[in-house]
Write an enzyme that holds these catalytic residues in place. Structure first.
Site, short mmCIF file in Angstrom:
data_model
loop_
_atom_site.label_atom_id
_atom_site.label_comp_id
_atom_site.label_asym_id
_atom_site.label_seq_id
_atom_site.Cartn_x
_atom_site.Cartn_y
_atom_site.Cartn_z
N CYS A 99 52.68 40.59 -37.49
CA CYS A 99 53.97 39.91 -37.70
C CYS A 99 53.78 38.40 -37.82
O CYS A 99 53.20 37.93 -38.79
CB CYS A 99 54.95 40.23 -36.57
SG CYS A 99 55.44 41.90 -36.59
N HIS A 191 54.67 46.41 -36.25
CA HIS A 191 54.00 46.46 -34.94
C HIS A 191 53.15 47.73 -34.80
O HIS A 191 53.69 48.79 -34.45
CB HIS A 191 55.06 46.46 -33.82
CG HIS A 191 55.71 45.14 -33.62
ND1 HIS A 191 55.09 44.09 -33.01
CD2 HIS A 191 56.94 44.69 -33.98
CE1 HIS A 191 55.90 43.04 -32.98
NE2 HIS A 191 57.03 43.39 -33.57
N GLU A 193 51.19 48.40 -32.50
CA GLU A 193 50.92 48.69 -31.08
C GLU A 193 51.98 49.56 -30.43
O GLU A 193 51.76 50.08 -29.34
CB GLU A 193 50.77 47.37 -30.31
CG GLU A 193 52.02 46.53 -30.13
CD GLU A 193 52.34 45.63 -31.33
OE1 GLU A 193 51.83 45.91 -32.44
OE2 GLU A 193 53.12 44.67 -31.18
N GLY A 247 51.74 54.66 -1.13
CA GLY A 247 51.83 55.09 -2.53
C GLY A 247 50.47 54.95 -3.19
O GLY A 247 49.54 54.35 -2.64
N VAL A 248 50.37 55.47 -4.41
CA VAL A 248 49.07 55.47 -5.09
C VAL A 248 48.58 54.05 -5.37
O VAL A 248 47.39 53.75 -5.24
CB VAL A 248 49.10 56.36 -6.36
CG1 VAL A 248 50.10 55.86 -7.36
CG2 VAL A 248 47.73 56.45 -7.00
N ASP A 249 49.50 53.11 -5.67
CA ASP A 249 49.06 51.76 -6.05
C ASP A 249 48.35 51.05 -4.90
O ASP A 249 47.25 50.54 -5.04
CB ASP A 249 50.25 50.90 -6.49
CG ASP A 249 51.10 51.59 -7.54
OD1 ASP A 249 50.56 52.49 -8.20
OD2 ASP A 249 52.27 51.23 -7.68
N SER A 250 49.02 51.03 -3.73
CA SER A 250 48.39 50.30 -2.63
C SER A 250 47.21 51.08 -2.07
O SER A 250 46.26 50.50 -1.54
CB SER A 250 49.40 49.95 -1.55
OG SER A 250 50.02 51.10 -1.04
N ARG A 330 66.89 42.66 -2.28
CA ARG A 330 65.47 42.69 -2.61
C ARG A 330 64.75 41.45 -2.08
O ARG A 330 63.63 41.50 -1.61
CB ARG A 330 65.29 42.74 -4.13
CG ARG A 330 65.53 44.08 -4.72
CD ARG A 330 65.54 44.00 -6.23
NE ARG A 330 65.65 45.33 -6.78
CZ ARG A 330 64.62 46.14 -6.98
NH1 ARG A 330 63.41 45.73 -6.71
NH2 ARG A 330 64.80 47.35 -7.45
N ASP A 483 65.68 43.43 -24.34
CA ASP A 483 64.58 43.10 -23.45
C ASP A 483 65.08 42.48 -22.16
O ASP A 483 64.33 41.93 -21.37
CB ASP A 483 63.59 42.14 -24.13
CG ASP A 483 62.60 42.90 -24.96
OD1 ASP A 483 62.29 44.05 -24.60
OD2 ASP A 483 62.15 42.35 -25.97
N LYS A 643 65.64 55.76 -19.66
CA LYS A 643 65.34 54.33 -19.50
C LYS A 643 64.66 53.89 -20.80
O LYS A 643 63.60 54.45 -21.08
CB LYS A 643 64.41 54.11 -18.32
CG LYS A 643 63.91 52.66 -18.21
CD LYS A 643 62.92 52.47 -17.10
CE LYS A 643 62.47 51.02 -17.04
NZ LYS A 643 61.58 50.74 -15.94
P1 XMP Z 1 62.88 50.95 -12.66
O1 XMP Z 1 64.02 51.16 -11.71
O2 XMP Z 1 62.65 49.52 -12.93
O3 XMP Z 1 61.59 51.48 -11.92
O4 XMP Z 1 63.02 51.73 -13.91
C1 XMP Z 1 60.34 51.63 -12.51
C2 XMP Z 1 59.40 52.07 -11.41
O5 XMP Z 1 59.24 51.00 -10.47
C3 XMP Z 1 59.69 51.41 -9.19
N1 XMP Z 1 60.37 50.27 -8.59
C4 XMP Z 1 59.84 49.49 -7.66
N2 XMP Z 1 58.65 49.56 -7.07
N3 XMP Z 1 59.19 47.66 -5.79
C5 XMP Z 1 58.33 48.65 -6.11
O6 XMP Z 1 57.26 48.74 -5.53
C6 XMP Z 1 60.40 47.51 -6.35
O7 XMP Z 1 61.14 46.60 -6.03
C7 XMP Z 1 60.74 48.49 -7.34
N4 XMP Z 1 61.84 48.69 -8.11
C8 XMP Z 1 61.57 49.78 -8.88
C9 XMP Z 1 60.60 52.58 -9.44
O8 XMP Z 1 60.70 53.40 -8.29
C10 XMP Z 1 59.92 53.25 -10.61
O9 XMP Z 1 58.85 54.02 -10.22
#
Ligand code: XMP
Length: 651
Positions: A99, A191, A193, A247-250, A330, A483, A643
């Protein structure tokens, strides 16, 4: 399989190429898609590095096999449009301009670009020349996501057109791709990608493997090794604190730390915020011990969270248990997490200002928090608890370790598998840091704007034409439209005849059409309990994060999760959650509950699991009847929105 945790022998995964020596430089012109390009190239086993467009060419002289110039929101003629260094094209490296990148290279190499007045953006069919290296192996007609305001006018010397847009007759044809095969310079107006460009990955692969002639030595295992080395280099001989949610990430972050530093140097803290699921913290601590964490501490901090306060723009907000604004909720949760880490660190004799803190932040978390390290242009969708200002300050000091920050969820799972984490842990559904706190819509008054009546009228017309009763509820939830972030009404549907619930395709289309046409709606749910809807619902049940309310959701959530597990459908769903909706149509002061079950690989986009197919109707209706019999529980609904336009979570 369990992970090796021998501290005397940090892991060296057997790898052929730690630094593949054939990197691709991605020059960022400010596109939302730069990270997607980055991800695609890495998926093709080629290492990447992102630079600003005006990078000094000298920096690309060694170790690079090619350059991709991303798209961007500007017109090349704008005063502040990003520019590249005049010597960039003298490096004799293959270049692929996307682009804006294509227009820029055409202009820089002596061509002209015609300024457009309207920006076109959409799927279109183009005609490509399959004998061009870029389109090798592809059919002539290709569906692509086209994006242009300006268009190529005269081609730079040495270039020829290798694809044209097929639309609009001869006069409307635009240059969709151009090439100078001798100089190995290519450009596309679309695009490649994104998934909407059907064979976009083939085109990128052709550029990498045919034009740049890379050999694809960059494997996920190399990235794991790089993450481990990065941790070792960053922390030196210091210890690291890691916040583990379970969770898996941490868990993957913790496992990488144990691999990099050995278990003695990793201090893990699990914080039970009071917003965890039923008995979750017990299970989490067991799972974390199993991955080799020795210094693991659990803090039961519910009181700190419920009473938590924060400073926002010089004003004190809180306590959390009184608030209704999701961003404020939050914010406090993020701050209290940090305070809890500091408290635990102080107790373990860590120097707060200089100690390293690790967390499992993923690439999408940073993108959605609008973090500048990911993109200069991305809009803030929501504050993730691991990207609040206090964490950002610590990050600026170089003290936040985020080994997963270049990875998406599916990649992190794969890393976990390669590190030997149990499949149960690796395939765990995500649970957000703020937990159940963001699954209770908190309100003190109905959300009724001057668009409420008109939106409800239009909704009713749309829904009844398809055989559904409907209602606009006076609450709002978060979504992503374009976005940016949207904060809009929840529309609910109830089938006029029970068999309508079986028609998933019709429901799915309604869930897409309603927000498409009614821009003040971003989420649609269908009532499961079989009861009719009232004509109007303009009242709410005042709701904040009181412990009884959280307990109520925890009970419902446990019932729903257990039922899905018992029915054997839990593991086919990417994320299952329940939301407490502060609406009671019977006039009592109860709540309704929404079940959300989504299918997704990257959580950046998601679709609802289908009723009647992925989720048997008899099962979910039976579950709805059980739930609506609970005291203080009114209606039971199922979220049928994708979503975008909705998000996975409701807040
Ligand atoms: P959304 O709601 O944005 O969520 O479509 C996408 C993914 O992210 C998770 N999520 C969070 N995870 N802290 C987190 O660690 C947050 O504040 C948070 N908000 C959303 C959500 O559960 C989904 O897996």
């Amino acid at each position: 399989m369990t992970m090796r945790t021998d501290s005397s022998e940090p892991c060296t995964l057997n790898t052929t190429a730690k630094n593949s020596g054939e990197k691709i430089a991605i020059l960022d012109c400010g596109a939302q898609y730069t990270k997607v390009i980055d991800r695609r190239v890495r998926e093709m086993n080629v290492e990447t590095e992102i630079f600003p467009l005006n990078v000094q060419p000298d920096r690309l002289r060694d170790g690079f096999s090619g350059i991709i110039i991303s798209g961007g929101p500007n017109s090349v003629y704008e005063k502040n449009a990003p520019k590249c260094h005049p010597d960039l094209f003298k490096l004799n490296l293959p270049v692929f301009g996307i682009c804006y990148g294509m227009q820029l290279l055409n202009l820089a190499l002596g061509g002209t670009v015609q300024s457009g007045t309207t920006k076109e953006y959409g799927e279109t069919v183009i005609q490509v020349q399959p004998d061009s290296s870029l389109f090798k192996g592809l059919e002539q007609n290709q569906q692509v996501l086209m994006s242009h305001g300006d268009r190529i006018d005269a081609l730079a010397p040495g270039f020829s057109v290798v694809a044209e847009s097929a639309g609009g007759g001869q006069q409307e044809r635009i240059v969709a791709a151009m090439a100078n095969p001798e100089a190995k310079i290519y450009g596309v107006q679309f695009h490649p990608e994104v998934e909407l460009t059907e064979h976009g990955t083939d085109m990128l692969k052709n550029f990498l493997y045919e034009v740049c002639q890379v050999s694809g030595l960059f494997q996920l295992k190399d990235r794991i090794e790089m993450a481990i080395e990065d941790i070792q280099q960053t922390v030196g001989d210091k210890d690291v604190f890691v916040l583990v949610s379970g969770g898996v990430d941490s868990s993957v972050t913790a496992a990488l730390l144990v691999r990099a530093l050995g278990p003695e140097r990793v201090y893990a803290v699990h914080i039970d915020s009071g917003f965890m699921r039923h008995q979750e913290s017990d299970g989490v601590c067991e799972a974390l011990q199993a991955i080799g964490l020795k210094n693991l501490r659990r803090i039961d901090a519910a009181d700190y969270f419920f009473n938590g306060m924060a400073e926002v723009n010089g004003k004190t907000i809180g306590p959390l248990s009184t608030l209704t604004d999701p961003e404020q909720k939050r914010r406090i949760i993020g701050d209290v997490f940090y305070q809890m880490i500091q408290k635990a660190m102080a107790e373990a004799d860590f120097d707060l200002d200089n100690a390293f803190i690790a967390q499992g932040t993923l690439r999408p978390d940073l993108i959605e928090s609008g973090n500048r390290s990911v993109s200069e242009t991305a809009h803030k969708i929501k504050t993730h608890h691991n990207d609040v200002p206090i964490i950002q300050e610590h990050r600026e000091k170089g003290l936040i370790i985020e080994p997963n920050k270049d990875w998406h969820k599916d990649e992190v799972r794969e890393v976990g598998r390669q590190l030997g984490l149990s499949e149960e842990l690796v395939s765990r559904q995500p649970f957000p840091g703020p937990g159940l706190a963001i699954r209770i819509l908190c309100v003190d008054k109905p959300y009724i704007t001057n668009k409420f009546e008109a939106t409800q009228k239009a909704l009713k017309e749309k829904a009844s034409a398809k055989g559904y009763d409907s209602l606009l509820l006076p609450v709002k939830s978060v979504g992503v439209q374009g976005d940016g972030r949207s904060y809009s009404y929840l529309a609910i549907l109830a089938p006029q005849q029970p068999e309508r619930l079986q028609n998933w395709d019709e429901l799915k289309n309604l869930a897409r059409d309603i927000p498409n046409h009614l821009h003040t709606v971003n989420r649609v749910a269908v009532i499961l309990d079989g009861q009719p809807l009232p004509e109007q619902c303009q009242t709410i049940t005042p709701t904040t994060l009181q412990s009884e309310t959280v307990d109520k959701l925890r009970r419902v959530d446990h019932q729903v999760t257990s039922a899905f597990r018992a029915a054997g459908i839990h593991d086919d769903i990417s994320q299952l959650l329940t939301v407490l909706v502060p609406v009671d149509m019977s006039g009592e002061k109860g709540h309704s509950v929404a079940i959300r079950a989504v299918v997704t690989s990257d959580y950046m986009t998601a679709r609802p699991a289908s009723l009647g197919k992925e989720i048997p109707l008899a099962f979910i209706q039976h579950l709805a009847n059980i739930l609506s019999d609970e005291p203080g529980m009114d209606r039971v609904m199922y979220d049928i929105t994708s979503k975008p336009p909705a998000t996975v979570e409701w807040e």
